[in-house]
Design a protein around this motif. Structure first.
Motif, short mmCIF file in Angstrom:
data_model
loop_
_atom_site.label_atom_id
_atom_site.label_comp_id
_atom_site.label_asym_id
_atom_site.label_seq_id
_atom_site.Cartn_x
_atom_site.Cartn_y
_atom_site.Cartn_z
N UNK A 99 0.83 -1.21 0.00
CA UNK A 99 0.00 0.00 0.00
C UNK A 99 0.86 1.25 0.00
N UNK A 100 1.90 1.27 0.85
CA UNK A 100 2.79 2.44 0.92
C UNK A 100 3.53 2.63 -0.40
N UNK A 101 3.99 1.53 -1.01
CA UNK A 101 4.69 1.63 -2.29
C UNK A 101 3.76 2.17 -3.38
N UNK A 102 2.49 1.74 -3.35
CA UNK A 102 1.53 2.24 -4.33
C UNK A 102 1.29 3.72 -4.17
N UNK A 103 1.11 4.17 -2.94
CA UNK A 103 0.90 5.61 -2.70
C UNK A 103 2.14 6.40 -3.09
N UNK A 104 3.30 5.84 -2.79
CA UNK A 104 4.57 6.51 -3.09
C UNK A 104 4.70 6.76 -4.60
N UNK A 179 -3.05 -1.24 -13.73
CA UNK A 179 -4.37 -1.14 -13.11
C UNK A 179 -4.86 0.31 -13.02
N UNK A 180 -3.95 1.22 -12.71
CA UNK A 180 -4.34 2.63 -12.57
C UNK A 180 -4.56 3.28 -13.93
N UNK A 181 -3.59 3.15 -14.81
CA UNK A 181 -3.67 3.78 -16.13
C UNK A 181 -4.46 2.94 -17.12
N UNK A 182 -4.20 1.64 -17.12
CA UNK A 182 -4.86 0.77 -18.10
C UNK A 182 -6.30 0.42 -17.77
N UNK A 183 -6.60 0.32 -16.46
CA UNK A 183 -7.95 -0.08 -16.06
C UNK A 183 -8.74 1.05 -15.41
N UNK A 184 -8.10 2.17 -15.17
CA UNK A 184 -8.80 3.31 -14.61
C UNK A 184 -9.14 3.18 -13.14
N UNK A 186 -8.49 3.57 -9.00
CA UNK A 186 -7.76 4.45 -8.11
C UNK A 186 -6.57 3.68 -7.56
N UNK A 187 -5.63 4.40 -6.98
CA UNK A 187 -4.46 3.74 -6.38
C UNK A 187 -4.89 2.81 -5.27
N UNK A 188 -5.86 3.24 -4.47
CA UNK A 188 -6.34 2.40 -3.37
C UNK A 188 -6.98 1.12 -3.90
N UNK A 189 -7.77 1.24 -4.96
CA UNK A 189 -8.41 0.06 -5.56
C UNK A 189 -7.37 -0.89 -6.16
N UNK A 190 -6.41 -0.31 -6.86
CA UNK A 190 -5.36 -1.12 -7.47
C UNK A 190 -4.54 -1.84 -6.40
N UNK A 191 -4.19 -1.12 -5.36
CA UNK A 191 -3.40 -1.70 -4.28
C UNK A 191 -4.15 -2.84 -3.61
N UNK A 192 -5.44 -2.66 -3.38
CA UNK A 192 -6.23 -3.71 -2.74
C UNK A 192 -6.25 -4.98 -3.61
N UNK A 193 -6.34 -4.83 -4.90
CA UNK A 193 -6.32 -5.99 -5.78
C UNK A 193 -4.96 -6.69 -5.75
N UNK A 194 -3.89 -5.91 -5.74
CA UNK A 194 -2.55 -6.48 -5.71
C UNK A 194 -2.29 -7.20 -4.38
N UNK A 195 -2.69 -6.58 -3.28
CA UNK A 195 -2.50 -7.19 -1.97
C UNK A 195 -3.31 -8.47 -1.85
N UNK A 196 -4.57 -8.41 -2.24
CA UNK A 196 -5.45 -9.59 -2.15
C UNK A 196 -4.94 -10.73 -3.02
N UNK A 197 -4.45 -10.39 -4.20
CA UNK A 197 -3.88 -11.42 -5.08
C UNK A 197 -2.67 -12.08 -4.41
#
Length: 210
Positions: A99-104, A179-184, A186-197
């Motif tokens: 999450x921190x890396x995604x926000x960064x 996920x952010x650019x290609x799928x539109x 948010x960073x929070x949504x993208x991070x949650x998908x990456x973490x859950x995966x």
């Protein structure tokens, strides 16, 4: 404050302002012409300094990019990432670090994107800095994979090397950007998908959150 001490402070402040202008000029050039090699002439002109000043302050072209990347890290969230890595629970380490890396990265998405492309575009200037950045990440995911294994969190069919490969992929800038650019997302949504995966791929079933 004595005159001598005052003059030292003024000189130090002026030197820091000059350094800041040079680093900002590198960023401006990367944004303005992301597919072109960075020109030290243009950087010097934008920062209102001579090329020799750049070499005095940073030692070399590679030294300038090393300093630029470290400055980028610090201003976009290195401290926050370091705090996440220090979590006592390795599960929190994984979740909070991703999450921190995604926000960064999201705080200057354009610059991170250019830097990751520059290994191919302008390897003579940025390759060492980018590779050092990626080596830091490689060390981080290896440390995390070993923590997860030591805590007995990994599935029986997941080795440490497998966990490193999964974490390496999911923590990459490219995964976030897709996920952010290609799928539109948010960073929070993208991070949650990456973490859950990561959790569903690596953890024993009883460790995966419902």
């Amino acid at each position: 404050m004595g005159t001598r001490r005052y003059e030292q402070v003024v000189r130090a402040d002026a030197a820091e302002q000059t350094r800041r202008r040079i680093l900002d000029a590198v960023g401006e050039q990367l944004r303005a012409a992301p597919t072109e090699p960075v020109s030290l002439e243009k950087v010097a002109r934008a920062a209102k300094v001579s090329r020799s000043t750049i070499y005095v302050d940073f030692g070399s072209r590679a030294g300038l990019f090393d300093a630029f990347v470290m400055d980028l890290y610090e201003r976009t969230g290195l401290r926050e990432l370091s705090e996440a890595v220090a979590a006592d629970d390795p599960r929190e380490h994984l979740r909070e670090a991703l999450a921190a890396a995604g926000r960064m990265k999201s705080r200057d998405l354009d610059i991170y994107r250019v830097l990751h492309a520059m290994d191919r575009i302008d390897p003579s200037s940025a390759a060492e800095a980018v590779r050092a950045m990626e080596e830091d990440r490689r060390g981080g995911v290896t440390h995390l994979a070993n923590r997860l294994a030591s805590a007995g969190l990994l599935r029986d069919d997941v080795s440490v090397d497998w966990a490193v490969d999964v974490l390496w992929t999911l923590s990459s800038f490219e995964s976030l950007d897709l996920l952010v650019t290609g799928r539109g997302l948010t960073v929070a949504e993208a991070t949650e998908r990456l973490v859950t995966t990561a959790e569903r791929t690596l953890y024993r079933p009883e460790q995966v959150r419902g």
